[in-house]
Design a protein around this motif. Structure first.
Motif, PDB file in Angstrom:
ATOM      1  N   PHE A   1       0.840  -1.206   0.000  1.00  0.00           N
ATOM      2  CA  PHE A   1       0.000   0.000   0.000  1.00  0.00           C
ATOM      3  C   PHE A   1       0.874   1.255   0.000  1.00  0.00           C
ATOM      4  O   PHE A   1       0.617   2.213  -0.751  1.00  0.00           O
ATOM      5  CB  PHE A   1      -0.918  -0.002   1.229  1.00  0.00           C
ATOM      6  N   TRP A   2       1.907   1.246   0.824  1.00  0.00           N
ATOM      7  CA  TRP A   2       2.827   2.399   0.915  1.00  0.00           C
ATOM      8  C   TRP A   2       3.487   2.659  -0.433  1.00  0.00           C
ATOM      9  O   TRP A   2       3.618   3.813  -0.863  1.00  0.00           O
ATOM     10  CB  TRP A   2       3.864   2.121   2.002  1.00  0.00           C
ATOM     11  N   MET A   3       3.894   1.604  -1.119  1.00  0.00           N
ATOM     12  CA  MET A   3       4.517   1.752  -2.426  1.00  0.00           C
ATOM     13  C   MET A   3       3.529   2.307  -3.439  1.00  0.00           C
ATOM     14  O   MET A   3       3.879   3.163  -4.261  1.00  0.00           O
ATOM     15  CB  MET A   3       5.064   0.406  -2.891  1.00  0.00           C
ATOM     16  N   ILE A   4       2.279   1.833  -3.387  1.00  0.00           N
ATOM     17  CA  ILE A   4       1.263   2.341  -4.321  1.00  0.00           C
ATOM     18  C   ILE A   4       1.061   3.833  -4.115  1.00  0.00           C
ATOM     19  O   ILE A   4       1.024   4.623  -5.068  1.00  0.00           O
ATOM     20  CB  ILE A   4      -0.072   1.594  -4.118  1.00  0.00           C
ATOM     21  N   ALA A   5       0.955   4.248  -2.836  1.00  0.00           N
ATOM     22  CA  ALA A   5       0.743   5.662  -2.533  1.00  0.00           C
ATOM     23  C   ALA A   5       1.958   6.487  -2.916  1.00  0.00           C
ATOM     24  O   ALA A   5       1.835   7.590  -3.452  1.00  0.00           O
ATOM     25  CB  ALA A   5       0.431   5.814  -1.042  1.00  0.00           C
ATOM     26  N   ARG A   6       3.149   5.957  -2.661  1.00  0.00           N
ATOM     27  CA  ARG A   6       4.374   6.704  -2.948  1.00  0.00           C
ATOM     28  C   ARG A   6       4.615   6.843  -4.448  1.00  0.00           C
ATOM     29  O   ARG A   6       5.056   7.897  -4.929  1.00  0.00           O
ATOM     30  CB  ARG A   6       5.570   6.016  -2.283  1.00  0.00           C
ATOM     31  N   GLU A   7       4.321   5.772  -5.195  1.00  0.00           N
ATOM     32  CA  GLU A   7       4.560   5.778  -6.643  1.00  0.00           C
ATOM     33  C   GLU A   7       3.421   6.425  -7.418  1.00  0.00           C
ATOM     34  O   GLU A   7       3.566   6.745  -8.591  1.00  0.00           O
ATOM     35  CB  GLU A   7       4.783   4.348  -7.142  1.00  0.00           C
ATOM     36  N   GLY A   8       2.263   6.585  -6.761  1.00  0.00           N
ATOM     37  CA  GLY A   8       1.152   7.276  -7.399  1.00  0.00           C
ATOM     38  C   GLY A   8       0.224   6.407  -8.220  1.00  0.00           C
ATOM     39  O   GLY A   8      -0.582   6.924  -8.997  1.00  0.00           O
ATOM     40  N   GLY A   9       0.336   5.091  -8.090  1.00  0.00           N
ATOM     41  CA  GLY A   9      -0.577   4.229  -8.841  1.00  0.00           C
ATOM     42  C   GLY A   9      -0.154   2.777  -8.793  1.00  0.00           C
ATOM     43  O   GLY A   9       0.991   2.443  -8.423  1.00  0.00           O
ATOM     44  N   LEU A  10      -1.080   1.885  -9.196  1.00  0.00           N
ATOM     45  CA  LEU A  10      -0.820   0.448  -9.156  1.00  0.00           C
ATOM     46  C   LEU A  10       0.270   0.012 -10.137  1.00  0.00           C
ATOM     47  O   LEU A  10       1.150  -0.772  -9.799  1.00  0.00           O
ATOM     48  CB  LEU A  10      -2.123  -0.316  -9.463  1.00  0.00           C
ATOM     49  N   ASN A  11       0.217   0.528 -11.355  1.00  0.00           N
ATOM     50  CA  ASN A  11       1.148   0.063 -12.379  1.00  0.00           C
ATOM     51  C   ASN A  11       2.596   0.400 -12.036  1.00  0.00           C
ATOM     52  O   ASN A  11       3.491  -0.453 -12.164  1.00  0.00           O
ATOM     53  CB  ASN A  11       0.774   0.655 -13.744  1.00  0.00           C
ATOM     54  N   ARG A  12       2.840   1.630 -11.608  1.00  0.00           N
ATOM     55  CA  ARG A  12       4.223   2.026 -11.269  1.00  0.00           C
ATOM     56  C   ARG A  12       4.712   1.259 -10.057  1.00  0.00           C
ATOM     57  O   ARG A  12       5.879   0.847 -10.000  1.00  0.00           O
ATOM     58  CB  ARG A  12       4.291   3.524 -11.032  1.00  0.00           C
ATOM     59  N   ALA A  13       3.841   1.059  -9.069  1.00  0.00           N
ATOM     60  CA  ALA A  13       4.241   0.281  -7.888  1.00  0.00           C
ATOM     61  C   ALA A  13       4.517  -1.163  -8.268  1.00  0.00           C
ATOM     62  O   ALA A  13       5.470  -1.780  -7.762  1.00  0.00           O
ATOM     63  CB  ALA A  13       3.152   0.356  -6.820  1.00  0.00           C
ATOM     64  N   ALA A  14       3.710  -1.705  -9.163  1.00  0.00           N
ATOM     65  CA  ALA A  14       3.905  -3.093  -9.594  1.00  0.00           C
ATOM     66  C   ALA A  14       5.261  -3.266 -10.276  1.00  0.00           C
ATOM     67  O   ALA A  14       5.943  -4.288 -10.088  1.00  0.00           O
ATOM     68  CB  ALA A  14       2.773  -3.502 -10.542  1.00  0.00           C
ATOM     69  N   GLU A  15       5.675  -2.280 -11.084  1.00  0.00           N
ATOM     70  CA  GLU A  15       6.988  -2.342 -11.734  1.00  0.00           C
ATOM     71  C   GLU A  15       8.106  -2.358 -10.697  1.00  0.00           C
ATOM     72  O   GLU A  15       9.082  -3.103 -10.821  1.00  0.00           O
ATOM     73  CB  GLU A  15       7.154  -1.152 -12.680  1.00  0.00           C
ATOM     74  N   GLN A  16       7.987  -1.501  -9.679  1.00  0.00           N
ATOM     75  CA  GLN A  16       9.015  -1.422  -8.647  1.00  0.00           C
ATOM     76  C   GLN A  16       9.097  -2.717  -7.840  1.00  0.00           C
ATOM     77  O   GLN A  16      10.175  -3.134  -7.423  1.00  0.00           O
ATOM     78  CB  GLN A  16       8.718  -0.250  -7.707  1.00  0.00           C
ATOM     79  N   LEU A  17       7.942  -3.343  -7.602  1.00  0.00           N
ATOM     80  CA  LEU A  17       7.881  -4.537  -6.754  1.00  0.00           C
ATOM     81  C   LEU A  17       8.005  -5.836  -7.547  1.00  0.00           C
ATOM     82  O   LEU A  17       8.057  -6.917  -6.942  1.00  0.00           O
ATOM     83  CB  LEU A  17       6.560  -4.539  -5.974  1.00  0.00           C
ATOM     84  N   ASP A  18       8.035  -5.713  -8.875  1.00  0.00           N
ATOM     85  CA  ASP A  18       8.095  -6.879  -9.750  1.00  0.00           C
ATOM     86  C   ASP A  18       6.900  -7.797  -9.505  1.00  0.00           C
ATOM     87  O   ASP A  18       7.028  -9.027  -9.367  1.00  0.00           O
ATOM     88  CB  ASP A  18       9.395  -7.651  -9.543  1.00  0.00           C
ATOM     89  N   LEU A  19       5.718  -7.194  -9.421  1.00  0.00           N
ATOM     90  CA  LEU A  19       4.464  -7.908  -9.251  1.00  0.00           C
ATOM     91  C   LEU A  19       3.488  -7.430 -10.316  1.00  0.00           C
ATOM     92  O   LEU A  19       3.736  -6.433 -11.000  1.00  0.00           O
ATOM     93  CB  LEU A  19       3.875  -7.653  -7.852  1.00  0.00           C
ATOM     94  N   THR A  20       2.373  -8.120 -10.461  1.00  0.00           N
ATOM     95  CA  THR A  20       1.345  -7.659 -11.398  1.00  0.00           C
ATOM     96  C   THR A  20       0.426  -6.667 -10.697  1.00  0.00           C
ATOM     97  O   THR A  20       0.232  -6.722  -9.476  1.00  0.00           O
ATOM     98  CB  THR A  20       0.507  -8.833 -11.922  1.00  0.00           C
ATOM     99  N   ALA A  21      -0.141  -5.759 -11.477  1.00  0.00           N
ATOM    100  CA  ALA A  21      -1.082  -4.792 -10.916  1.00  0.00           C
ATOM    101  C   ALA A  21      -2.287  -5.508 -10.319  1.00  0.00           C
ATOM    102  O   ALA A  21      -2.853  -5.063  -9.309  1.00  0.00           O
ATOM    103  CB  ALA A  21      -1.521  -3.806 -11.996  1.00  0.00           C
ATOM    104  N   GLN A  22      -2.680  -6.629 -10.922  1.00  0.00           N
ATOM    105  CA  GLN A  22      -3.821  -7.390 -10.419  1.00  0.00           C
ATOM    106  C   GLN A  22      -3.527  -7.944  -9.021  1.00  0.00           C
ATOM    107  O   GLN A  22      -4.383  -7.925  -8.140  1.00  0.00           O
ATOM    108  CB  GLN A  22      -4.143  -8.534 -11.381  1.00  0.00           C
ATOM    109  N   THR A  23      -2.289  -8.425  -8.818  1.00  0.00           N
ATOM    110  CA  THR A  23      -1.901  -8.943  -7.501  1.00  0.00           C
ATOM    111  C   THR A  23      -1.948  -7.838  -6.457  1.00  0.00           C
ATOM    112  O   THR A  23      -2.481  -8.018  -5.355  1.00  0.00           O
ATOM    113  CB  THR A  23      -0.486  -9.532  -7.552  1.00  0.00           C
ATOM    114  N   LEU A  24      -1.403  -6.662  -6.807  1.00  0.00           N
ATOM    115  CA  LEU A  24      -1.417  -5.539  -5.877  1.00  0.00           C
ATOM    116  C   LEU A  24      -2.828  -5.092  -5.564  1.00  0.00           C
ATOM    117  O   LEU A  24      -3.150  -4.754  -4.417  1.00  0.00           O
ATOM    118  CB  LEU A  24      -0.618  -4.360  -6.451  1.00  0.00           C
TER     119      LEU A  24
END
Length: 299
Positions: free
Chosen positions: A12-35
């Motif tokens: 959640f913190w990464m999503i808020a910091r990165e400004g969205g699911l897709n950018r956070a997913a790239e940073q975490l190496d996960l899918t946006a659907q998983t997040l």
């Protein structure tokens, strides 16, 4: 706390910091659907929505802002810790907690601590002043790494501590220029009845100084008793009376407070010690402090 899913909170913190699911997913190496699924699970666990959608963007709700502030503090600290642990042990910053007896002049305190600050390795210093007995209690409780003082630990506590003699200095007398000129003429008899600024702290050198006055038949006329070494010098600068300070810092005292030295009294000495716990584990910053030096301010 045991039920809180910290991995979901981190995401959640990464999503808020990165400004969205897709950018956070790239940073975490996960899918946006998983997040998205983890976010829904966290919101259900916390009992409130963390984001609302605005023009296809995720915007924190008021509740989400509150949770983010806590998470940001937690994970920013965790990232700093991770960066620290990745450094070789010899390069990690040292924390030094030092106690400084209130009866030691502040300029002297700086000179005693300076060797620790001069190490090639970063030192994060926490310095606290106070009564020597209280500081020794804190040293015994391992709240301090070293205590800098002008007296050795009492004999009944000698087994708990180790006292390292650091340096000593004679004591000099100072006053504002006009009064200093007047008192230099006919010294020490000129001191008889002259206004004197006394420390109200139990400093060993002060007892020796009073004995020296008595031995030279100088009647001491105390115009003020002050428990702060810097404040005594301010009073002296204003001409309220003459005062005593270690000769080793004479030039700094004269420059900083616009006073002049009257005379140096070699028979009266200010002796300084660094006190550590008996059997204390090696600490590079403490070792630098307890390295023997000829006089205050000398390495």
């Amino acid at each position: 706390m045991k039920d809180l899913n910290f991995r979901h909170l981190y995401h959640f913190w990464m999503i808020a910091r990165e400004g969205g699911l897709n950018r956070a997913a790239e940073q975490l190496d996960l899918t946006a659907q998983t997040l998205s699924g983890q976010l829904a699970s966290l919101e259900n666990q916390l009992g409130g929505a963390l984001f609302h959608r605005r023009n296809r963007r995720l915007v924190l709700t008021d509740f989400g802002e509150t949770i983010f502030r806590y998470a940001d503090e937690m994970f920013t600290t965790a990232e700093s810790l991770s960066e620290l642990l990745q450094q070789p042990p010899e390069h990690r910053p040292l924390t030094l907690s030092a106690g400084l007896s209130a009866s030691i002049h502040k300029l002297i305190g700086y000179h005693l601590l300076a060797p620790a600050l001069g190490l090639s390795r970063e030192v994060r210093l926490h310095c606290q002043t106070g009564d020597t007995d209280n500081l020794l209690d804190r040293l015994a409780r391992k709240e301090l790494d070293v205590v800098l003082t002008d007296r050795q630990p009492p004999s009944e506590r000698a087994g708990a501590f180790q006292a390292h003699r650091l340096a000593s200095s004679s004591i000099s007398l100072f006053a504002e220029p006009a009064l200093a000129s007047e008192l230099r003429d006919g010294f020490p008899g000129s001191l008889d009845g002259a206004p004197f600024l006394a420390t109200s702290l139990d400093a060993p050198y002060f007892t020796e100084l009073m004995n020296w006055f008595a031995g030279n038949r100088v009647r001491v006329r105390v115009t003020a008793q002050v428990d702060d070494s810097a404040l005594i010098k301010v009073f002296g600068r204003q001409g309220v009376g003459y005062f005593a300070a270690p000769t080793a810092i004479s030039s700094e005292v004269c420059r900083q407070y616009q006073v002049e030295a009257i005379a140096s009294i070699e028979e009266v000495r200010d002796v300084l010690f660094a006190v550590t716990r008996a059997g204390q584990i090696h600490h590079p910053a403490v070792d630098a402090i307890i390295k023997p030096r000829g006089s205050i301010g000398q390495e």
